[in-house]
Design an enzyme around this catalytic site. Structure first.
Site, short mmCIF file in Angstrom:
data_model
loop_
_atom_site.label_atom_id
_atom_site.label_comp_id
_atom_site.label_asym_id
_atom_site.label_seq_id
_atom_site.Cartn_x
_atom_site.Cartn_y
_atom_site.Cartn_z
N LYS A 90 -18.66 -0.40 -0.99
CA LYS A 90 -18.00 -0.96 0.32
C LYS A 90 -17.08 -2.19 -0.22
O LYS A 90 -16.96 -2.59 -1.44
CB LYS A 90 -19.27 -1.83 1.21
CG LYS A 90 -19.99 -2.91 0.46
CD LYS A 90 -20.98 -3.19 1.07
CE LYS A 90 -22.10 -4.34 0.28
NZ LYS A 90 -23.26 -4.47 0.98
N TYR B 272 1.29 -29.77 -2.80
CA TYR B 272 1.28 -30.13 -1.29
C TYR B 272 0.35 -31.22 -1.39
O TYR B 272 -0.69 -31.52 -1.76
CB TYR B 272 0.77 -28.99 -0.48
CG TYR B 272 1.68 -27.96 -0.24
CD1 TYR B 272 2.97 -28.33 0.05
CD2 TYR B 272 1.26 -26.74 -0.40
CE1 TYR B 272 3.96 -27.39 0.44
CE2 TYR B 272 2.26 -25.50 -0.06
CZ TYR B 272 3.65 -25.98 0.05
OH TYR B 272 4.34 -24.75 0.42
C1 LIG Z 1 -24.24 -4.54 -0.09
C2 LIG Z 1 -25.74 -3.87 -0.19
C3 LIG Z 1 -26.38 -3.34 -1.20
C4 LIG Z 1 -25.95 -3.71 -2.38
O1 LIG Z 1 -26.39 -4.80 -3.10
P1 LIG Z 1 -26.13 -5.43 -4.56
O2 LIG Z 1 -26.88 -6.61 -4.69
O3 LIG Z 1 -24.73 -5.61 -4.66
O4 LIG Z 1 -26.60 -4.39 -5.55
C5 LIG Z 1 -27.54 -2.74 -0.80
N1 LIG Z 1 -28.04 -2.38 0.34
C6 LIG Z 1 -27.50 -2.70 1.56
C7 LIG Z 1 -28.08 -2.40 2.64
C8 LIG Z 1 -26.20 -3.43 1.31
O5 LIG Z 1 -25.51 -4.06 2.45
#
Ligand SMILES: *Cc1c(COP(=O)(O)O)cnc(C)c1O
Length: 378
Positions: A47, A273
């Site tokens: 993701k 800035y």
């Molecule tokens: C993002 C996510 C993961 C991955 O978690 P990590 O700590 O990055 O390994 C796994 N399961 C769900 C439901 C997630 O949202």
């Protein structure tokens, strides 16, 4: 002599670049796999542009390494992977009501977590003449984010006896504090609850489904809770969420930039800035073409964050601008055009994130799409 000086100064990048190392990705994948039983399935979480890197290239690499599953947060992310030629099953963790048919068109498998979205998805699947379309049922075991409650178990199972359009492929949940060993008691309760919910649910369904609970830290800290599949994100990208695991992973991404200009700023003069930095003495200030629009947040300003130039640390001075930061290079032998590392081998993203009161996840996923990506194969 002068030729030698030239080579050492030769920058590897000529603009702000996120280097993505696929050999490191493979290393992390294999390291995580070495923690699993041989028959445990591996779902790679890709993701948010594969945690800020490049989802299509990361997914292609993992597909070649025969990963079993992918997960994305939203349908659009799954569509992008399908268009890039990814054939491996893709779980959509948080499908939205308005694009359920798009998910089916692209063979994306939704996580269903309320009766409302379950019924809506069943309707869409029936309308598209689907039979046994794979879906994933998520239970809430304590994170209190998404998922059915224990009390809904019978009602959820009933939905599947009423339709042939859908078939449950997996039942899962998510740990709230798998990286925090002080919360071990809480996590063990989550694991126990998941165990009983998932077995009661499969019993009701009457057919076997894949069970999965662990994210990266869950894989490392709770080997007894791997069930049939694990879901790893951050570990694939090179972070283990603990000092003891740090050396076992290789960060896949390095963020680099170059020095655009160097100013000598006299005592009492200001930089940036709102005159965010007032020079306490004559100093040498380098301007870099990277700012908060690229993912270096304003919380890194005023000396909180630093960059590495020729393995020496240069603190960010004053306010982070949209497209630029200024760093103090008074004590560093450098010149315009030299390469700068924001995070990578010389400066860990985990440590950098910590200094600014955030976590590696936020720093790496925040690197914006404006930043050029460069793929390294070894
Ligand atoms: C993002 C996510 C993961 C991955 O978690 P990590 O700590 O990055 O390994 C796994 N399961 C769900 C439901 C997630 O949202």
């Amino acid at each position: 002599m002068s030729a030698q000086t030239k080579t050492t100064r030769m920058p590897k990048v000529s603009e702000t670049t996120l280097e993505i190392n696929l050999a490191s990705l493979k290393h992390n994948f294999e390291y995580l796999k070495s923690k699993l039983q041989n028959n445990t399935l591996f779902l790679a979480v890709v993701k948010a542009f594969a945690y800020g890197s490049d989802a299509s290239i990361v997914a292609k690499t993992l597909q070649e390494l025969e990963v079993d599953y992918f997960a994305v947060a939203y349908t659009s992310e799954g569509v992008t992977l399908r268009k890039a030629g990814i054939k491996t099953p893709i779980l959509v963790l948080h499908p939205q009501l308005n694009n359920l048919s798009l998910a089916i068109e692209h063979c994306l498998e939704p996580s269903l977590y309320t009766i409302k979205i379950l019924k809506a998805f069943a309707r869409v699947a029936r309308a598209l003449n689907q039979k046994n379309y794979p879906v994933h049922i998520k239970f809430n075991t304590g994170l209190n984010r998404l998922g059915f409650e224990s009390e809904e178990l019978d009602l959820v199972a009933e939905q599947f006896s009423e339709t042939t359009a859908l078939k449950v492929k997996s039942v899962f949940s998510h740990l709230a504090a798998s990286e925090d060993l002080e919360e071990k008691g809480f996590t063990l309760n989550q694991i126990a609850l998941y165990k009983s919910l998932s077995s009661a649910f499969t019993k009701k369904l009457g057919y076997p489904v894949i069970r999965h609970l662990c994210n990266t830290s869950g894989v490392l800290n709770y080997p007894e809770a791997h069930f049939d599949m694990v879901r790893c994100g951050i570990g694939l990208y090179g972070y283990g969420n603990s000092k003891s695991e740090e050396q076992n992973f290789k960060p896949i991404a390095a963020l680099k930039s170059v020095i655009s200009q160097i100013h000598v700023v006299e005592k009492g003069e200001s930089v940036g800035y709102n005159r965010g930095f007032i020079s306490p003495s004559s100093s040498k200030i380098a301007t870099l073409p990277i700012g908060h629009a690229d993912g270096i947040g304003r919380h890194f300003g005023h000396g909180v964050g630093c960059v590495s130039i020729g393995n020496k640390k240069a603190p960010i001075v004053g306010n982070v601008c949209m497209d630029m930061i200024m760093v103090d290079v008074t004590h560093i032998d450098c010149e315009e055009g030299d390469e700068v590392e924001l995070f990578g081998p010389a400066l860990s993203a985990e440590t950098s994130a910590e200094t600014a009161n955030t976590i590696s996840y936020e720093l790496i996923t925040g690197i914006s799409q404006r930043v050029n990506r460069k793929i390294l194969k070894k």
